[in-house]
Design a protein around this motif. Sequence first.
Motif, PDB file in Angstrom:
ATOM      1  N   GLY A  47       0.810  -1.196   0.000  1.00 46.35           N
ATOM      2  CA  GLY A  47       0.000   0.000   0.000  1.00 46.35           C
ATOM      3  C   GLY A  47       0.849   1.254   0.000  1.00 46.35           C
ATOM      4  N   VAL A  48       0.410   2.257  -0.757  1.00 45.67           N
ATOM      5  CA  VAL A  48       1.102   3.534  -0.831  1.00 45.67           C
ATOM      6  C   VAL A  48       0.278   4.626  -0.148  1.00 45.67           C
ATOM      7  CG1 VAL A  48       1.999   5.304  -2.384  1.00 45.67           C
ATOM      8  CG2 VAL A  48       2.202   2.880  -3.005  1.00 45.67           C
ATOM      9  N   ALA A  49      -0.980   4.733  -0.537  1.00 50.32           N
ATOM     10  CA  ALA A  49      -1.857   5.770   0.007  1.00 50.32           C
ATOM     11  C   ALA A  49      -3.300   5.352  -0.221  1.00 50.32           C
ATOM     12  CB  ALA A  49      -1.595   7.120  -0.660  1.00 50.32           C
ATOM     13  N   CYS A  50      -4.190   5.875   0.603  1.00 51.55           N
ATOM     14  CA  CYS A  50      -5.605   5.656   0.360  1.00 51.55           C
ATOM     15  C   CYS A  50      -6.385   6.894   0.779  1.00 51.55           C
ATOM     16  CB  CYS A  50      -6.128   4.414   1.061  1.00 51.55           C
ATOM     17  SG  CYS A  50      -6.135   4.499   2.849  1.00 51.55           S
ATOM     18  N   ILE A  51      -7.607   6.990   0.268  1.00 54.83           N
ATOM     19  CA  ILE A  51      -8.436   8.152   0.543  1.00 54.83           C
ATOM     20  C   ILE A  51      -9.878   7.684   0.699  1.00 54.83           C
ATOM     21  CG2 ILE A  51      -8.852   8.702  -1.887  1.00 54.83           C
ATOM     22  CD1 ILE A  51      -8.448  11.712  -1.015  1.00 54.83           C
ATOM     23  N   ASP A  52     -10.610   8.347   1.587  1.00 56.10           N
ATOM     24  CA  ASP A  52     -11.975   7.924   1.844  1.00 56.10           C
ATOM     25  C   ASP A  52     -12.899   8.387   0.715  1.00 56.10           C
ATOM     26  OD1 ASP A  52     -13.981  10.288   3.454  1.00 56.10           O
ATOM     27  OD2 ASP A  52     -11.974  10.741   2.682  1.00 56.10           O
ATOM     28  N   TRP A  53     -14.121   7.899   0.744  1.00 53.16           N
ATOM     29  CA  TRP A  53     -15.075   8.141  -0.336  1.00 53.16           C
ATOM     30  C   TRP A  53     -15.309   9.633  -0.570  1.00 53.16           C
ATOM     31  CZ3 TRP A  53     -19.495  10.765   1.002  1.00 53.16           C
ATOM     32  CH2 TRP A  53     -19.776  10.836   2.377  1.00 53.16           C
ATOM     33  N   ILE A  57     -10.179  12.174   4.008  1.00 52.60           N
ATOM     34  CA  ILE A  57      -9.301  11.442   4.924  1.00 52.60           C
ATOM     35  C   ILE A  57      -8.232  10.734   4.092  1.00 52.60           C
ATOM     36  CG2 ILE A  57      -9.141   9.679   6.711  1.00 52.60           C
ATOM     37  CD1 ILE A  57     -12.111  10.212   7.305  1.00 52.60           C
ATOM     38  N   GLU A  58      -7.004  11.202   4.226  1.00 54.56           N
ATOM     39  CA  GLU A  58      -5.877  10.661   3.477  1.00 54.56           C
ATOM     40  C   GLU A  58      -4.980   9.868   4.428  1.00 54.56           C
ATOM     41  OE1 GLU A  58      -5.789  15.086   1.523  1.00 54.56           O
ATOM     42  OE2 GLU A  58      -3.879  14.039   1.707  1.00 54.56           O
ATOM     43  N   THR A  59      -4.473   8.756   3.944  1.00 57.35           N
ATOM     44  CA  THR A  59      -3.565   7.934   4.735  1.00 57.35           C
ATOM     45  C   THR A  59      -2.409   7.518   3.848  1.00 57.35           C
ATOM     46  OG1 THR A  59      -5.447   7.100   6.005  1.00 57.35           O
ATOM     47  CG2 THR A  59      -3.372   5.899   6.217  1.00 57.35           C
ATOM     48  N   TYR A  60      -1.198   7.524   4.416  1.00 60.29           N
ATOM     49  CA  TYR A  60      -0.001   7.217   3.640  1.00 60.29           C
ATOM     50  C   TYR A  60       0.846   6.169   4.343  1.00 60.29           C
ATOM     51  CZ  TYR A  60      -1.320  11.562   1.346  1.00 60.29           C
ATOM     52  OH  TYR A  60      -2.014  12.546   0.673  1.00 60.29           O
ATOM     53  N   ALA A  61       1.538   5.389   3.534  1.00 52.78           N
ATOM     54  CA  ALA A  61       2.521   4.471   4.083  1.00 52.78           C
ATOM     55  C   ALA A  61       3.681   5.269   4.664  1.00 52.78           C
ATOM     56  CB  ALA A  61       3.022   3.536   2.993  1.00 52.78           C
ATOM     57  N   ASP A  62       4.371   4.667   5.625  1.00 48.31           N
ATOM     58  CA  ASP A  62       5.463   5.376   6.291  1.00 48.31           C
ATOM     59  C   ASP A  62       6.546   5.814   5.312  1.00 48.31           C
ATOM     60  OD1 ASP A  62       5.355   3.350   9.341  1.00 48.31           O
ATOM     61  OD2 ASP A  62       4.167   5.067   8.689  1.00 48.31           O
ATOM     62  N   PHE A  63       6.787   5.033   4.287  1.00 52.18           N
ATOM     63  CA  PHE A  63       7.901   5.359   3.381  1.00 52.18           C
ATOM     64  C   PHE A  63       7.593   6.591   2.522  1.00 52.18           C
ATOM     65  CE2 PHE A  63       5.757   3.963  -0.383  1.00 52.18           C
ATOM     66  CZ  PHE A  63       5.044   2.802  -0.048  1.00 52.18           C
ATOM     67  N   VAL A  64       6.362   7.039   2.501  1.00 51.79           N
ATOM     68  CA  VAL A  64       6.032   8.227   1.713  1.00 51.79           C
ATOM     69  C   VAL A  64       6.703   9.464   2.296  1.00 51.79           C
ATOM     70  CG1 VAL A  64       4.139   9.760   1.044  1.00 51.79           C
ATOM     71  CG2 VAL A  64       3.894   7.276   0.794  1.00 51.79           C
ATOM     72  N   GLU A  65       6.735   9.571   3.598  1.00 56.56           N
ATOM     73  CA  GLU A  65       7.490  10.650   4.287  1.00 56.56           C
ATOM     74  C   GLU A  65       7.122  12.041   3.773  1.00 56.56           C
ATOM     75  OE1 GLU A  65      11.594   8.258   5.395  1.00 56.56           O
ATOM     76  OE2 GLU A  65      11.451   9.221   3.425  1.00 56.56           O
ATOM     77  N   GLY A  66       5.829  12.262   3.517  1.00 55.55           N
ATOM     78  CA  GLY A  66       5.363  13.584   3.119  1.00 55.55           C
ATOM     79  C   GLY A  66       5.602  13.944   1.673  1.00 55.55           C
ATOM     80  N   ARG A  67       6.074  13.040   0.855  1.00 57.72           N
ATOM     81  CA  ARG A  67       6.419  13.349  -0.529  1.00 57.72           C
ATOM     82  C   ARG A  67       5.244  13.223  -1.497  1.00 57.72           C
ATOM     83  NH1 ARG A  67       9.869   9.553  -2.588  1.00 57.72           N
ATOM     84  NH2 ARG A  67       9.050   8.000  -1.122  1.00 57.72           N
ATOM     85  N   PHE A  68       4.223  12.448  -1.133  1.00 52.43           N
ATOM     86  CA  PHE A  68       3.099  12.177  -2.028  1.00 52.43           C
ATOM     87  C   PHE A  68       1.829  12.821  -1.475  1.00 52.43           C
ATOM     88  CE2 PHE A  68       4.947   7.724  -3.279  1.00 52.43           C
ATOM     89  CZ  PHE A  68       6.085   8.354  -3.771  1.00 52.43           C
ATOM     90  N   ALA A  69       0.877  13.083  -2.390  1.00 56.40           N
ATOM     91  CA  ALA A  69      -0.429  13.588  -1.978  1.00 56.40           C
ATOM     92  C   ALA A  69      -1.509  12.921  -2.819  1.00 56.40           C
ATOM     93  CB  ALA A  69      -0.497  15.098  -2.147  1.00 56.40           C
ATOM     94  N   ILE A  70      -2.478  12.324  -2.136  1.00 58.47           N
ATOM     95  CA  ILE A  70      -3.599  11.688  -2.815  1.00 58.47           C
ATOM     96  C   ILE A  70      -4.798  12.625  -2.755  1.00 58.47           C
ATOM     97  CG2 ILE A  70      -4.366  10.484  -0.726  1.00 58.47           C
ATOM     98  CD1 ILE A  70      -5.171   8.111  -2.509  1.00 58.47           C
ATOM     99  N   SER A  71      -5.562  12.659  -3.846  1.00 62.81           N
ATOM    100  CA  SER A  71      -6.763  13.490  -3.869  1.00 62.81           C
ATOM    101  C   SER A  71      -7.839  12.778  -4.686  1.00 62.81           C
ATOM    102  CB  SER A  71      -6.473  14.872  -4.452  1.00 62.81           C
ATOM    103  OG  SER A  71      -5.966  14.773  -5.774  1.00 62.81           O
ATOM    104  N   LYS A  72      -9.079  13.025  -4.313  1.00 59.11           N
ATOM    105  CA  LYS A  72     -10.220  12.356  -4.968  1.00 59.11           C
ATOM    106  C   LYS A  72     -11.172  13.426  -5.480  1.00 59.11           C
ATOM    107  CE  LYS A  72     -13.337   8.428  -4.185  1.00 59.11           C
ATOM    108  NZ  LYS A  72     -14.741   8.862  -4.225  1.00 59.11           N
ATOM    109  N   HIS A  73     -11.504  13.328  -6.748  1.00 55.41           N
ATOM    110  CA  HIS A  73     -12.354  14.312  -7.388  1.00 55.41           C
ATOM    111  C   HIS A  73     -13.584  13.589  -7.930  1.00 55.41           C
ATOM    112  CE1 HIS A  73      -9.161  17.427  -7.234  1.00 55.41           C
ATOM    113  NE2 HIS A  73      -8.397  16.361  -7.193  1.00 55.41           N
ATOM    114  N   ASN A  74     -14.633  13.578  -7.136  1.00 56.81           N
ATOM    115  CA  ASN A  74     -15.819  12.820  -7.519  1.00 56.81           C
ATOM    116  C   ASN A  74     -16.520  13.409  -8.749  1.00 56.81           C
ATOM    117  OD1 ASN A  74     -15.506  10.894  -5.487  1.00 56.81           O
ATOM    118  ND2 ASN A  74     -16.612  12.155  -3.999  1.00 56.81           N
TER     119      ASN A  74
END
Length: 125
Positions: A47-53, A57-74
């Motif tokens: 797992g790298v990242a996930c986002i709620d419906w 609510i964004e969640t990241y794996a520890d190795f991401v270390e603030g470098r990635f950003a997930i976004s959801k555009h319904n």
Amino acid sequence: QVQAVESGGGLVQAGGSLRLSCTVSGLVFANVNIGWFRQAPGKEREGVACIDWGGSIETYADFVEGRFAISKHNANNTVYLQMNNLKPEDTAMYYCVPVAFFGTRGLRVPDSNAWGQGTQVTVSS
């Protein structure tokens, strides 16, 4: 049939950026959580990242270390993964898929029939 399609991968130098895109068909996109996962050659998918419906609510794996950003555009049925300061160890095939949970449970690799072909990310040193 639920099906995910990923795009946006490529070859970049270390320190560079990429934005991955994910669309999922066959379901009501606004109602599902989405996870990004990756698999490097010879390694297990992780797992790298996930986002709620709702996209809040964004969640990241520890190795991401603030470098990635997930976004959801319904509105356009798309989830993005903005990846900055890429490292050679980020080299992998990246996949998105609906997940049953958000938060840390959403980073667990699901047993799903919706896996797509993935998009290759290669980071050179």
